[in-house]
Design an enzyme around this catalytic site. Structure first.
Site, short mmCIF file in Angstrom:
data_model
loop_
_atom_site.label_atom_id
_atom_site.label_comp_id
_atom_site.label_asym_id
_atom_site.label_seq_id
_atom_site.Cartn_x
_atom_site.Cartn_y
_atom_site.Cartn_z
N HIS A 260 0.41 -1.33 -0.27
CA HIS A 260 -0.03 -0.04 -0.10
C HIS A 260 0.88 1.09 0.18
O HIS A 260 2.13 1.04 0.80
CB HIS A 260 -0.47 0.02 0.96
CG HIS A 260 -2.23 1.00 0.97
ND1 HIS A 260 -1.91 2.51 1.05
CD2 HIS A 260 -3.72 0.46 1.12
CE1 HIS A 260 -3.47 3.28 1.26
NE2 HIS A 260 -3.99 2.02 0.88
N ASP A 313 -7.95 -5.37 -0.02
CA ASP A 313 -8.46 -6.00 -0.66
C ASP A 313 -7.94 -7.38 -0.87
O ASP A 313 -9.07 -8.60 -1.21
CB ASP A 313 -7.73 -5.69 -2.40
CG ASP A 313 -8.65 -4.52 -2.98
OD1 ASP A 313 -9.75 -4.32 -2.63
OD2 ASP A 313 -7.77 -3.97 -3.40
C1 LIG Z 1 -0.79 -0.70 -4.04
C2 LIG Z 1 0.29 -0.88 -4.48
C3 LIG Z 1 0.44 -0.01 -6.23
C4 LIG Z 1 1.68 0.25 -4.18
O1 LIG Z 1 2.38 0.92 -4.41
P1 LIG Z 1 4.04 1.93 -4.06
O2 LIG Z 1 3.44 2.73 -2.63
O3 LIG Z 1 3.92 2.53 -4.71
O4 LIG Z 1 5.12 0.96 -3.39
P2 LIG Z 1 6.03 0.50 -5.18
O5 LIG Z 1 4.81 0.10 -6.07
O6 LIG Z 1 7.50 1.41 -5.27
O7 LIG Z 1 6.55 -0.78 -4.35
C5 LIG Z 1 7.93 -0.27 -3.45
C6 LIG Z 1 8.49 -1.81 -3.51
O8 LIG Z 1 7.54 -3.05 -2.91
C7 LIG Z 1 7.27 -4.10 -3.65
N1 LIG Z 1 5.61 -4.46 -3.95
C8 LIG Z 1 4.51 -3.56 -3.18
N2 LIG Z 1 3.73 -4.17 -3.36
C9 LIG Z 1 4.54 -5.85 -3.91
C10 LIG Z 1 3.59 -6.04 -3.85
N3 LIG Z 1 1.82 -6.37 -3.73
N4 LIG Z 1 4.05 -7.70 -4.16
C11 LIG Z 1 5.19 -7.68 -4.36
N5 LIG Z 1 6.16 -6.82 -4.12
C12 LIG Z 1 5.48 -5.24 -3.86
C13 LIG Z 1 8.02 -3.20 -5.65
O9 LIG Z 1 7.95 -4.21 -5.72
C14 LIG Z 1 8.65 -2.47 -4.63
O10 LIG Z 1 10.05 -3.14 -5.26
P3 LIG Z 1 11.80 -2.70 -5.14
O11 LIG Z 1 11.45 -1.66 -4.08
O12 LIG Z 1 11.96 -4.08 -4.98
O13 LIG Z 1 11.24 -2.04 -6.60
C15 LIG Z 1 1.45 -1.47 -4.73
O14 LIG Z 1 1.96 -2.34 -3.52
C16 LIG Z 1 0.33 -2.49 -5.58
O15 LIG Z 1 1.13 -2.98 -6.15
N6 LIG Z 1 0.13 -3.89 -4.64
C17 LIG Z 1 -0.19 -4.82 -5.85
C18 LIG Z 1 -1.84 -4.85 -5.95
C19 LIG Z 1 -3.11 -4.20 -5.05
O16 LIG Z 1 -3.24 -4.69 -3.87
N7 LIG Z 1 -3.74 -2.80 -4.91
C20 LIG Z 1 -4.82 -2.60 -4.59
C21 LIG Z 1 -4.29 -1.76 -3.05
S1 LIG Z 1 -5.37 -1.49 -2.05
#
Ligand SMILES: CC(C)(COP(=O)(O)OP(=O)(O)OC[C@H]1O[C@@H](n2cnc3c(N)ncnc32)[C@H](O)[C@@H]1OP(=O)(O)O)[C@@H](O)C(=O)NCCC(=O)NCCS
Length: 376
Positions: A260, A313
């Site tokens: 998140h 979720d």
């Molecule tokens: C929600 C979300 C977009 C938040 O993203 P964010 O804060 O921008 O975090 P980032 O995407 O920059 O991720 C930061 C790090 O954590 C990792 N990470 C984040 N969510 C992850 C997940 N669900 N599974 C595996 N790795 C994850 C990223 O690969 C990244 O790794 P790195 O630093 O080695 O590159 C992201 O966690 C995600 O895509 N989750 C899956 C989809 C989901 O459940 N969405 C509903 C949200 S309520």
């Protein structure tokens, strides 16, 4: 003057707001200062909606009046039902909800009168009718007749009744009610911002909500719970979870339902939903919950230190599935709940409104001569 561009407005406050608050490190969410766990325990969706929109818990008389208003405005005009019948059955229920809300607004021209009473009436209609649109579309697309709402049931109970025509099971009704409380607001995010931007032009509240619905329909905002269910289907059974998830981790594939932008601890909503997913699965014998627990275990072993925990979720899809809700209706349920939060933000925006008019960083050319068509 150099203008610093902040992609996605990340970390840029766009309003002063007293509606909801998140402490991402502590995993705490509050509505009007009250912890979400307390609201899930003691409140109802109707009471929580009042709290969000009007800033305080209602007195018993206020709550009775509000609930009566909400239950008396559930019916759709027959023209709206005819409109829903004309929508493609292959269309997404989120789009049907957006189209329905925009069309409903045309029946209430007083929406343009920005006096308190008209605002309250519009809020009541939007909260009351959104579930009726979703249920009508869900039934009509399958070739079933739509079911008229009942005014003797809670909003959650009536929604379940309109989906199936059956008396709602009290336990499922209460669990859905809690899901609605948990989804009713979540500080500033894309759909809430979209609603506030549209509201700032003094557009009517039906346009505000249909714009917010459009923003929520995008896969980067709503819908990860559908992906969670698809993942659990792909895994197949609890014993296959570990190798499957470890393979995803080794390939650096994002695992739906985890991580998140704000929470770096377990999302407090996920904690609550986990309990109810477990309760429902224990009754039905479905293996989804057990598989999910295995997935959670493996992800935590690898990622807890990185602050990647289950989000709202991860367990909500299992809960909705157990309640018997179609997967593409998961996001519309989120939306039905968030209507209250969006309206609270709209009311707040209206109290000290200034039209949003951001700027841009121009990176194009200047003084380019016009080239006639035959010379291009
Ligand atoms: C929600 C979300 C977009 C938040 O993203 P964010 O804060 O921008 O975090 P980032 O995407 O920059 O991720 C930061 C790090 O954590 C990792 N990470 C984040 N969510 C992850 C997940 N669900 N599974 C595996 N790795 C994850 C990223 O690969 C990244 O790794 P790195 O630093 O080695 O590159 C992201 O966690 C995600 O895509 N989750 C899956 C989809 C989901 O459940 N969405 C509903 C949200 S309520």
């Amino acid at each position: 003057m150099t203008i610093e561009l902040i992609h996605g407005l990340e970390g840029v406050p766009i309003a002063e707001s007293a509606i909801s608050f998140v402490d991402g490190a502590a995993g705490r969410l509050e509505y009007r200062g009250i912890g979400i766990d307390e609201l899930a325990e003691h409140s109802t969706f109707e009471e929580t909606s009042f709290l969000l929109m009007f800033g305080k818990l209602p007195t018993p008389t206020e709550l009775a009046g509000f609930k009566a208003d909400i239950s008396n405005h559930r019916r759709l005009k027959f023209r709206i039902v005819e409109l829903i019948k004309c929508l493609p059955e292959t269309g997404h229920p989120m789009d049907a909800l957006q189209a329905g809300v925009a069309a409903i607004g045309m029946f209430y021209p007083e929406r343009h009168h920005m006096v308190d009473e008209a605002r309250r009436a519009a809020c009541i209609r939007l909260i009351s009718k959104a579930p009726t649109v979703v249920a009508a579309f869900d039934r009509l697309r399958k070739g079933d007749d739509n079911i008229d709402p009942r005014d003797d049931l809670s909003l959650a109970g009536n929604f379940l009744y309109m989906l199936t025509g059956e008396e709602p099971d009290p336990e499922r009704e209460r669990i859905l009610d809690i899901c609605l409380i948990l989804h009713a607001d979540h500080t500033m995010n894309a759909s809430t911002f979209a609603g506030r931007v549209v509201g700032s032009t003094m557009a009517d509240p039906f346009s505000v909500i249909s714009s917010a619905l459009g923003a929520l329909s995008g896969p980067l905002h709503g819908g990860a719970n559908e992906d969670v269910m698809a993942l659990l289907d792909q895994i197949g059974s609890p014993s296959k979870a570990r190798p499957f998830v470890e393979d995803m981790i080794s390939k650096k594939t994002k695992i739906p339902g985890f991580g998140h932008r704000v929470y770096k601890a377990m999302d407090p909503r996920a904690k609550i939903l986990k309990r109810y997913a477990e309760k429902l699965a224990a009754k039905s014998g479905s293996a989804y919950f057990e598989t999910a627990i295995e997935v959670e275990k493996v992800v935590q072993e690898h990622y807890a230190e990185k602050g990647i925990w289950p989000n709202v979720d991860f367990f909500s899809g299992i809960v909705y599935d157990e309640i018997g809700i179609a997967r593409d209706c998961f996001t519309p349920i989120f939306a039905m709940a968030r209507v209250s939060g969006w309206l609270a933000h709209w009311l707040e925006q209206m109290r000290s409104n200034r039209i949003f008019r951001p700027t841009q960083k121009y990176v194009g050319e200047h003084n380019v001569p016009y080239t006639p068509a035959n010379k291009r």
